[in-house]
Write an enzyme that holds these catalytic residues in place. Structure first.
Site: not given
Ligand code: NAP
Length: 367
Positions: A127, A171, A194
């Site tokens: 990322k 995460q 997200d």
């Protein structure tokens, strides 16, 4: 010995599948098939004639979006997610630079990693690299496995307040002593790139409401359909799988696009009777090669989200990745299909970057 699978998809939750041990590799019986919120810019499509109930458009037969058929005896166009993701990343790079030149603001993504899972560390590194490649700033916090929930919450709260951070991603999976729900709920809805916050999902489900963010993988599926010129409105769509991160939001998105939706899950009886009626199938199950030729209506479009390792001693790593859909069979009957790898996977991280850019634009009122 445990093998690491470092795939190119990036949804934070997918890390829970990995690493896997060789003994967990799936061997699929006798059959071993080889295997949003609106587009940023959609190229004017030129129709390509297919024996299909849908019209698939492509700018040329060598379009990076839809590439030529596989080989003799097959008819499906291959939807090239890698090429689409590259186009999107280039668009994001241009927008990031325009924003920086115009108002001096650079979008920023903060990622919080707790513990030392190597797969999670790899996803976070990917990322970071993806951010760098498009000019987005990335901020990383690494906390030891035995950190307290409060420590994580403190970092989230700091990033919520930090004007240089426009997206926050925790995460997953988190260590078992932490409550995932309360940690994800602590992320400001305005920075929830997200798209997992219940308010964002709730708005996605409601008519007349707009979520601030759409979860990256389902958003990537819809973007692939758009950019391939595939008409969704009025079509019958079946989503296989109903997880919070892929299946359920994919179904909500298709419904918002005016498709008529059915959802198939592990308790569905005779799923093939339902999928055979679909003009569009999105499969997010995690079962290698589950969707066979007789599950697919001739001319249907198949978006295969599944990423499943299956044993293959011919491969250097002893396994290869396949989707939920038996690719070779789908190529014979469908009009368009995404490959695995190289289909939905590369789109997920592109959508994360897109969400981060949109967030920065929204927070700084930049058009
Ligand atoms: P998940 O949370 O395990 O959900 C799987 C879903 O499939 C569940 O809704 C389950 O039904 C359903 N299901 C399981 N077995 C089934 C069967 N035999 N027939 C019909 N439905 C069945 O998985 P996920 O997170 O959604 O991920 C699904 C797949 O997508 C995995 O292969 C994952 O690696 C991949 N993935 C890829 C990306 C990407 O970027 N390409 C991102 C995320 C995930 P129930 O609800 O009844 O249990």
């Amino acid at each position: 010995m445990s093998s690491m699978l470092f795939s190119d998809y990036s949804s934070s939750t997918t890390a829970r599948f990995l690493p896997f041990s060789r003994s967990r590799l799936r061997v699929d019986g006798a059959v071993f098939c080889r295997r949003l919120l609106g587009p940023l810019h959609v190229r004017p499509p030129i129709s390509v004639s297919l024996r299909t109930t849908l019209t698939v458009h492509s700018s040329s037969s060598s379009s990076p979006v839809i590439s030529a058929t596989m080989g003799t005896g097959t008819s499906a166009k291959i939807i090239d997610g890698k090429a689409v993701a590259k186009i999107i990343r280039d668009e994001i790079t241009a927008e990031v630079s325009r924003m920086k030149d115009a108002i001096g603001i650079v979008p920023g993504l903060a990622v919080i990693l707790v513990g030392d899972r190597k797969d999670s560390a790899t996803y976070v590194r990917n990322k970071k690299k993806a951010c760098e490649s498009v000019g987005i700033n990335s901020f990383e916090v690494r906390l030891p496995e035995d950190s307290s929930e409060q420590e994580v919450l403190n970092f989230i709260s700091g990033f919520n307040e930090d004007p240089s951070v426009h997206g926050i991603l925790v995460q997953l999976p988190l260590p078992s002593h932490m409550d995932e729900q309360s940690i994800l709920n602590a992320v400001s809805i305005e920075k929830d790139v997200d798209g997992f916050h219940p308010l964002n999902i709730g708005r996605l489900a409601m008519r007349g409401r707009e979520p601030l963010f759409v979860p990256c993988t389902p958003k990537g599926c819809i973007e692939l359909l758009h950019r391939s010129g595939i008409v969704i409105k009025g079509k019958r769509a079946v989503v296989i799988g109903r997880s919070n991160i892929v299946g359920m939001p994919a179904a909500l998105l298709l419904q918002r696009e005016d498709a008529s939706i059915s959802i198939v899950h592990s308790r569905t009886k005779n799923p093939e009777d339902i999928t055979r009626q679909a003009d569009i199938i999105i499969s997010a199950v995690g079962q290698p090669n589950m969707v066979r030729e007789n599950w697919i209506k001739p001319g249907a479009v198949i978006i295969d989200v599944g990423i499943n390792p299956v044993q293959d001693e011919k491969c250097p790593r002893g396994y290869r990745l396949v989707g939920d859909v038996c690719y070779e069979e789908a190529c014979k009957v469908a009009s368009a299909v995404t490959p695995v790898p190289g289909g939905v996977g590369p789109m997920t991280i592109a959508m994360l970057l897109s969400n981060t850019l949109s967030s920065a634009k929204r927070l700084h009122n930049f058009q």
